[in-house]
Motif scaffolding. Sequence first.
Motif, mmCIF file in Angstrom:
data_model
loop_
_atom_site.group_PDB
_atom_site.id
_atom_site.type_symbol
_atom_site.label_atom_id
_atom_site.label_comp_id
_atom_site.label_asym_id
_atom_site.label_seq_id
_atom_site.Cartn_x
_atom_site.Cartn_y
_atom_site.Cartn_z
ATOM 1 N N ASP A 370 35.160 39.557 24.904
ATOM 2 C CA ASP A 370 36.109 40.160 25.849
ATOM 3 C C ASP A 370 35.273 41.598 26.106
ATOM 4 O O ASP A 370 35.618 42.065 26.861
ATOM 5 C CB ASP A 370 37.188 40.798 24.902
ATOM 6 N N THR A 371 34.531 42.162 24.993
ATOM 7 C CA THR A 371 33.826 43.214 25.329
ATOM 8 C C THR A 371 32.572 43.265 26.096
ATOM 9 O O THR A 371 31.759 44.250 26.687
ATOM 10 C CB THR A 371 33.426 43.954 24.033
ATOM 11 N N ASP A 372 32.106 41.995 26.667
ATOM 12 C CA ASP A 372 31.013 41.670 27.239
ATOM 13 C C ASP A 372 31.379 42.174 28.663
ATOM 14 O O ASP A 372 32.303 42.035 29.479
ATOM 15 C CB ASP A 372 30.395 40.248 27.334
ATOM 16 N N ALA A 373 30.168 42.983 29.541
ATOM 17 C CA ALA A 373 30.378 43.605 30.704
ATOM 18 C C ALA A 373 30.727 42.351 31.950
ATOM 19 O O ALA A 373 31.534 42.679 32.843
ATOM 20 C CB ALA A 373 29.376 44.247 31.400
ATOM 21 N N ASP A 374 30.319 41.273 31.515
ATOM 22 C CA ASP A 374 30.446 40.102 32.543
ATOM 23 C C ASP A 374 31.714 39.152 32.074
ATOM 24 O O ASP A 374 31.710 38.260 32.865
ATOM 25 C CB ASP A 374 29.050 39.220 32.570
ATOM 26 N N PHE A 375 32.468 39.616 31.215
ATOM 27 C CA PHE A 375 33.611 38.925 30.741
ATOM 28 C C PHE A 375 34.628 38.713 32.161
ATOM 29 O O PHE A 375 34.901 37.497 32.396
ATOM 30 C CB PHE A 375 34.268 39.417 29.642
ATOM 31 N N GLN A 376 34.876 39.779 32.784
ATOM 32 C CA GLN A 376 35.980 39.881 33.764
ATOM 33 C C GLN A 376 35.064 40.363 35.155
ATOM 34 O O GLN A 376 34.860 41.477 35.154
ATOM 35 C CB GLN A 376 37.156 40.590 33.210
ATOM 36 N N LEU A 377 34.844 39.649 36.008
ATOM 37 C CA LEU A 377 34.164 39.856 37.280
ATOM 38 C C LEU A 377 35.032 39.871 38.383
ATOM 39 O O LEU A 377 35.817 39.142 38.737
ATOM 40 C CB LEU A 377 33.196 39.025 37.595
ATOM 41 N N ASP A 378 35.177 41.166 39.202
ATOM 42 C CA ASP A 378 35.998 41.321 40.042
ATOM 43 C C ASP A 378 35.117 40.694 41.389
ATOM 44 O O ASP A 378 33.962 41.176 41.865
ATOM 45 C CB ASP A 378 36.159 42.861 40.395
ATOM 46 N N THR A 379 35.923 39.988 42.220
ATOM 47 C CA THR A 379 35.268 39.370 43.412
ATOM 48 C C THR A 379 35.628 40.021 44.450
ATOM 49 O O THR A 379 35.159 39.687 45.592
ATOM 50 C CB THR A 379 36.226 37.918 43.416
ATOM 51 N N GLY A 380 36.507 41.050 44.553
ATOM 52 C CA GLY A 380 36.964 41.765 45.749
ATOM 53 C C GLY A 380 37.918 41.295 46.702
ATOM 54 O O GLY A 380 38.610 42.052 47.502
ATOM 55 N N GLY A 381 38.543 39.987 46.134
ATOM 56 C CA GLY A 381 39.696 39.303 46.735
ATOM 57 C C GLY A 381 40.938 40.078 46.478
ATOM 58 O O GLY A 381 41.108 40.463 44.974
ATOM 59 N N ARG A 382 41.759 40.438 47.518
ATOM 60 C CA ARG A 382 43.134 41.217 47.052
ATOM 61 C C ARG A 382 44.132 40.555 47.817
ATOM 62 O O ARG A 382 43.923 39.606 49.041
ATOM 63 C CB ARG A 382 43.050 42.568 47.575
ATOM 64 N N ILE A 383 45.384 40.302 47.059
ATOM 65 C CA ILE A 383 46.685 39.874 47.902
ATOM 66 C C ILE A 383 47.715 40.768 47.667
ATOM 67 O O ILE A 383 48.002 41.056 46.528
ATOM 68 C CB ILE A 383 47.132 38.282 47.163
ATOM 69 N N ALA A 384 48.349 40.972 48.766
ATOM 70 C CA ALA A 384 49.374 41.986 48.586
ATOM 71 C C ALA A 384 50.541 41.173 48.318
ATOM 72 O O ALA A 384 50.843 40.291 48.951
ATOM 73 C CB ALA A 384 49.536 42.897 49.936
#
Length: 406
Positions: A370-384
């Motif tokens: 969980d502490t790894d910087a690459d554990f959660q990567l933001d893809t830039g996709g958004r849904i309103a």
Amino acid sequence: MGVKEKSITELIKMRAIPSLLVVALIASTECSSENKHVLNSVSKPKGVKDLEEMMLTMMAKIEALASDNAQLKLHNEQLTLDITQLKRNEVHMKLEGESLKSLIENTVEDRLQYLEAITRQITPPTCATLGNLGVTRTGTYLVDPDGVLRGEPPIKVLCDMETDPASTIIHHDSMENTEIDHCPDEGCYIRNINYDASMKQMQALIEQSESCEQEIRYECFSAPLRASNIDYAWWMDRHGEPQYYWVGSHAGEHLCSCGLTDDSIECIDPDLPCNCDAEAPLEELDEGAITNGTALPITQLRFGGLQFDAQKANHTLRGLVCRGKAASPENPAESCSSLRKAGHAHSGYYLINTKEGRLDVVFCRMDLEDTDADFQLDTGGRIAEESVYFNVYRTNFILATKSTSI
């Protein structure tokens, strides 16, 4: 009687030779001249001295034969004892063989059950997962609450398949009923609890389980947990904080099972929340199950206030027991970490609610910490949640860009 015969008679009395032997010896000395050539063929005594030596030799042989006979008798008795012992050994070996056969059969069956479990899934996170896979035998299994092939190594636990759902039980080194050493001060008796699993694995197990508990038992004789508003006993939670409740999830309170009702009518003194707080010269008991998952497991026990010989107290702490599976978080989850706690173990794209009114598309690397910087990567996709906007283009001729709301 001649001198020669008299000497022989005295020698006979002195040596106590059997009468038959005496007659034979006398006859040999008085035999006729015509038979002397026959006696010459054997060793004939030449005098009293030779006769005495012959008798001594014969007596020695008789004694040797008697000794040999006694030895043979003892040997025969020993053989009889040996035969009896061999018969007993035969019976004992037969019983041991039957016991060993039963043990081997049970061991083979247990191993087959265990192999069946691990072939269905590589190191399941909990015993409840094993139960869902059809494993029904209670026993020791390997589980990996913090995830397969990452984090801490798998741990050995006791899976109780008799409960519904199955229970995952982690033992420690202080499971037995233990007498508390006498000491007068608050918490002067210290008992550290060492578990058969790392703290990280136990915390992961608690987060994935529907419920967890740990039973604690305090037996007392005029030995209070609290007296005159002084806490003589407490336990330490996994964060290193002292806790004074002995049942349920009542952080910040001093409470036992008998005091759960408003008027504490179950306690021997209705004005006190615990039986042992009455300091009665009787054998009393306070016991309960700690169910606060954010505090478990118990890492240390502290007791005190035992300054008189008449005071006595014992403690018993059971293992950490977790059951079922934690409810999945509201969809979508708030992070990859919450998805992992809900049981998701595969890397991939997920929707998470990181901001009110918007869903983000992220890539969760479940093979990382969980502490790894690459554990959660933001893809830039958004849904309103209310409106989704797209940019529409025509490629066969130029058209002004127009934002369209749908």
